[in-house]
Design an enzyme around this catalytic site. Structure first.
Site, short mmCIF file in Angstrom:
data_model
loop_
_atom_site.label_atom_id
_atom_site.label_comp_id
_atom_site.label_asym_id
_atom_site.label_seq_id
_atom_site.Cartn_x
_atom_site.Cartn_y
_atom_site.Cartn_z
N CYS A 29 0.82 -1.21 0.00
CA CYS A 29 0.00 0.00 0.00
C CYS A 29 0.86 1.26 0.00
O CYS A 29 1.86 1.33 0.71
CB CYS A 29 -0.84 -0.04 1.27
N1 LIG Z 1 -7.48 -1.39 1.98
C1 LIG Z 1 -6.87 -0.35 1.49
O1 LIG Z 1 -6.23 0.42 2.20
C2 LIG Z 1 -6.93 -0.06 0.03
C3 LIG Z 1 -7.31 -1.01 -0.84
N2 LIG Z 1 -7.32 -0.77 -2.17
C4 LIG Z 1 -7.78 -1.82 -3.06
O2 LIG Z 1 -7.53 -1.46 -4.41
C5 LIG Z 1 -8.59 -1.86 -5.24
C6 LIG Z 1 -9.07 -0.69 -6.05
O3 LIG Z 1 -9.79 0.11 -5.18
P1 LIG Z 1 -10.67 1.34 -5.60
O4 LIG Z 1 -9.76 2.44 -5.99
O5 LIG Z 1 -11.66 1.55 -4.54
O6 LIG Z 1 -11.37 0.75 -6.88
P2 LIG Z 1 -12.40 1.20 -7.86
O7 LIG Z 1 -11.70 1.67 -9.04
O8 LIG Z 1 -13.34 0.11 -7.98
O9 LIG Z 1 -13.11 2.49 -7.19
C7 LIG Z 1 -14.26 2.47 -6.46
C8 LIG Z 1 -15.25 3.55 -6.90
O10 LIG Z 1 -15.29 4.58 -5.91
C9 LIG Z 1 -14.94 5.85 -6.47
N3 LIG Z 1 -14.16 6.60 -5.48
C10 LIG Z 1 -14.42 7.83 -5.03
N4 LIG Z 1 -13.52 8.21 -4.10
C11 LIG Z 1 -12.66 7.22 -3.99
C12 LIG Z 1 -11.50 7.01 -3.22
N5 LIG Z 1 -11.02 7.93 -2.38
N6 LIG Z 1 -10.83 5.86 -3.37
C13 LIG Z 1 -11.29 4.93 -4.23
N7 LIG Z 1 -12.39 5.06 -4.98
C14 LIG Z 1 -13.08 6.18 -4.85
C15 LIG Z 1 -14.17 5.49 -7.73
O11 LIG Z 1 -14.30 6.48 -8.70
P3 LIG Z 1 -12.97 7.17 -9.30
O12 LIG Z 1 -12.00 6.07 -9.62
O13 LIG Z 1 -13.48 7.88 -10.51
O14 LIG Z 1 -12.51 8.08 -8.21
C16 LIG Z 1 -14.87 4.22 -8.18
O15 LIG Z 1 -16.05 4.51 -8.86
C17 LIG Z 1 -9.65 -2.50 -4.33
O16 LIG Z 1 -9.50 -3.89 -4.40
C18 LIG Z 1 -9.28 -2.01 -2.96
O17 LIG Z 1 -9.57 -2.94 -1.94
C19 LIG Z 1 -6.95 0.43 -2.68
C20 LIG Z 1 -6.51 1.42 -1.86
C21 LIG Z 1 -6.52 1.28 -0.41
N1 LIG Z 2 -3.53 0.97 -0.19
C1 LIG Z 2 -3.61 -0.19 -0.83
N2 LIG Z 2 -4.01 -1.28 -0.15
C2 LIG Z 2 -4.10 -2.40 -0.82
C3 LIG Z 2 -3.78 -2.51 -2.18
N3 LIG Z 2 -3.98 -3.76 -2.58
C4 LIG Z 2 -4.45 -4.42 -1.49
N4 LIG Z 2 -4.50 -3.61 -0.43
C5 LIG Z 2 -4.90 -3.92 0.93
O1 LIG Z 2 -3.82 -4.60 1.58
C6 LIG Z 2 -4.36 -5.76 2.23
C7 LIG Z 2 -3.27 -6.81 2.45
O2 LIG Z 2 -2.32 -6.30 3.34
P1 LIG Z 2 -1.00 -7.08 3.79
O3 LIG Z 2 -0.33 -6.17 4.76
O4 LIG Z 2 -1.45 -8.36 4.42
O5 LIG Z 2 -0.17 -7.33 2.59
C8 LIG Z 2 -5.46 -6.20 1.29
O6 LIG Z 2 -6.37 -7.08 1.87
C9 LIG Z 2 -6.10 -4.85 0.93
O7 LIG Z 2 -6.99 -4.40 1.90
C10 LIG Z 2 -3.34 -1.35 -2.85
O8 LIG Z 2 -3.00 -1.37 -4.04
N5 LIG Z 2 -3.26 -0.23 -2.13
#
Ligand SMILES: NC(=O)C1=CN([C@@H]2O[C@H](COP(=O)(O)OP(=O)(O)OC[C@H]3O[C@@H](n4cnc5c(N)ncnc54)[C@H](OP(=O)(O)O)[C@@H]3O)[C@@H](O)[C@H]2O)C=CC1
Ligand SMILES: Nc1nc2c(ncn2[C@@H]2O[C@H](COP(=O)(O)O)[C@@H](O)[C@H]2O)c(=O)[nH]1
Length: 324
Positions: free
Chosen positions: A174
């Site tokens: 991340c």
């Molecule tokens: N657990 C974590 O800390 C994180 C996990 N991830 C993982 O990465 C993958 C992609 O995630 P994600 O970007 O949500 O995927 P998506 O591209 O599916 O976005 C989700 C939707 O929410 C909108 N959106 C609005 N604000 C936000 C925001 N701040 N962050 C994300 N989306 C937003 C996006 O529109 P638009 O793209 O136009 O903004 C899109 O329509 C997922 O599997 C997620 O679990 C990603 C980052 C952090």
């Molecule tokens: N900010 C982001 N978080 C992400 C991304 N891809 C996955 N994830 C989150 O990390 C955990 C796994 O964490 P780990 O410490 O066990 O490796 C996963 O379940 C998601 O919630 C990303 O691209 N950006």
């Protein structure tokens, strides 16, 4: 607010009441099913694929299939059910996902579990998706996330979520905290504790697990289930390629919001990295179970519940990376 993370906490032992660690019961009820251990591989393309999902379901483990081959999801549910296995899939919140939920309903392909998987889960659009799934597929157990606050847990539970996933930014791949300044990176365990005060339904602790003992710590601070990415990505069953450098073997691990996953440098919040090759996931999951059985014995109990009651101390950075 008191902040701490996994490395800052030590749990305090209680008198042992079991003759052998083998007596300790690590099983957990999560939704409609009971699983061997409270551990689930992350729903990431570099951590799980269909073969591994089948193996996990056949062997008493929870799994969540990722959502990055959207067109395969309906047939995946069908194939799992044809094998008499439970189906557990992920969805996002974009418009096409509503059509997908309609497809599942019209084809009577109700999965046992659906996880709404977006970076910022405390969102009107996640709430709308929870309500839609619960209306169309009322028997499906819905987990929503990811969130960082008690308010978010309350809102998603009130919308109908059966479980909430906690963790914004603590993951190994991340870069959210660097790119946006937000998240629970560095205080994930304290965030879990805060969320657990508000939760009336199960929580999944997601991200930041670096040692097997962190699973017990997650349970202590309110997790029913622990989602793990990097520590489960380096196995022969894991999707990434094996790469050999100076005679040492590694596997690729990439974030779901990485450029590799997205195919474009847009809203990138993840990176690709190498994790050490660890052999079969079967052995790693078995070791996690044995270590958790030891945790239960140190907690002075017979099951996971006993861990939730133990005292703890905060000793900042008490565990050094060099210990392993
Ligand atoms: N657990 C974590 O800390 C994180 C996990 N991830 C993982 O990465 C993958 C992609 O995630 P994600 O970007 O949500 O995927 P998506 O591209 O599916 O976005 C989700 C939707 O929410 C909108 N959106 C609005 N604000 C936000 C925001 N701040 N962050 C994300 N989306 C937003 C996006 O529109 P638009 O793209 O136009 O903004 C899109 O329509 C997922 O599997 C997620 O679990 C990603 C980052 C952090
Ligand atoms: N900010 C982001 N978080 C992400 C991304 N891809 C996955 N994830 C989150 O990390 C955990 C796994 O964490 P780990 O410490 O066990 O490796 C996963 O379940 C998601 O919630 C990303 O691209 N950006």
């Amino acid at each position: 607010m008191e902040t701490f993370d996994y490395d800052d906490i030590q749990l305090i032992p209680n008198k042992c009441v079991i003759k052998s660690r083998k007596e300790a019961d690590t099983s957990v009820q999560f939704g409609p099913r009971k699983f061997k251990i409270p551990v689930v591989p992350a729903n990431m393309e570099s951590v799980i694929n269909e073969d591994l999902a089948v193996w996990l379901a056949q062997n008493g483990y929870y799994y969540v299939m990722h959502r990055f081959e959207p067109e395969n999801r309906a047939s995946f549910v069908k194939r799992m059910h044809d094998r008499n296995l439970f189906a557990s899939i992920s969805v996002g919140i974009k418009d096409a996902e509503y059509d997908f939920i309609d497809q599942l309903k019209s084809e009577h392909l109700d999965p046992e579990y659906i996880t709404i998987d977006v970076a910022h889960g405390h969102s009107d659009f996640v709430i709308k998706m929870i309500q839609y799934i619960k209306k169309q597929l009322p028997n499906t157990f819905v987990t929503a996330g990811n969130v960082a606050t008690p308010e978010a847990v309350r809102d998603l539970e009130n919308a109908g979520a059966d479980a909430t996933k906690v963790g914004v930014g603590p993951g190994k791949a991340c870069i959210t905290k660097l790119k946006t300044g937000f998240g629970t990176g560095g205080w994930q365990l304290a965030a879990l504790r805060l969320c657990s005060k508000a939760a009336r339904k199960p929580l999944i602790a997601d991200g930041g697990i670096r040692h097997n003992g962190d699973i017990a710590k997650s349970v202590r601070f309110g997790a029913s289930m622990v989602m793990i990415g990097s520590m489960l990505a380096g196995h022969q069953e894991s999707p990434g390629h094996i790469i050999t450098i100076d005679g040492k073997q590694f596997k690729q691990y990439w974030g779901s919001a990485s450029e590799v996953q997205k195919g474009a440098y847009r809203n990138v919040e993840g990176k690709q990295m190498l994790v050490p090759f660890r052999g079969s996931i079967k052995d790693t999951l078995h070791e996690m179970q044995e270590d958790l059985q030891s945790s239960i014995s140190y907690a002075g109990g017979r099951d996971l519940e006993s861990i939730t009651k133990v005292d703890y101390v905060i000793v900042k950075n008490s565990i050094m990376d060099g210990d392993y």
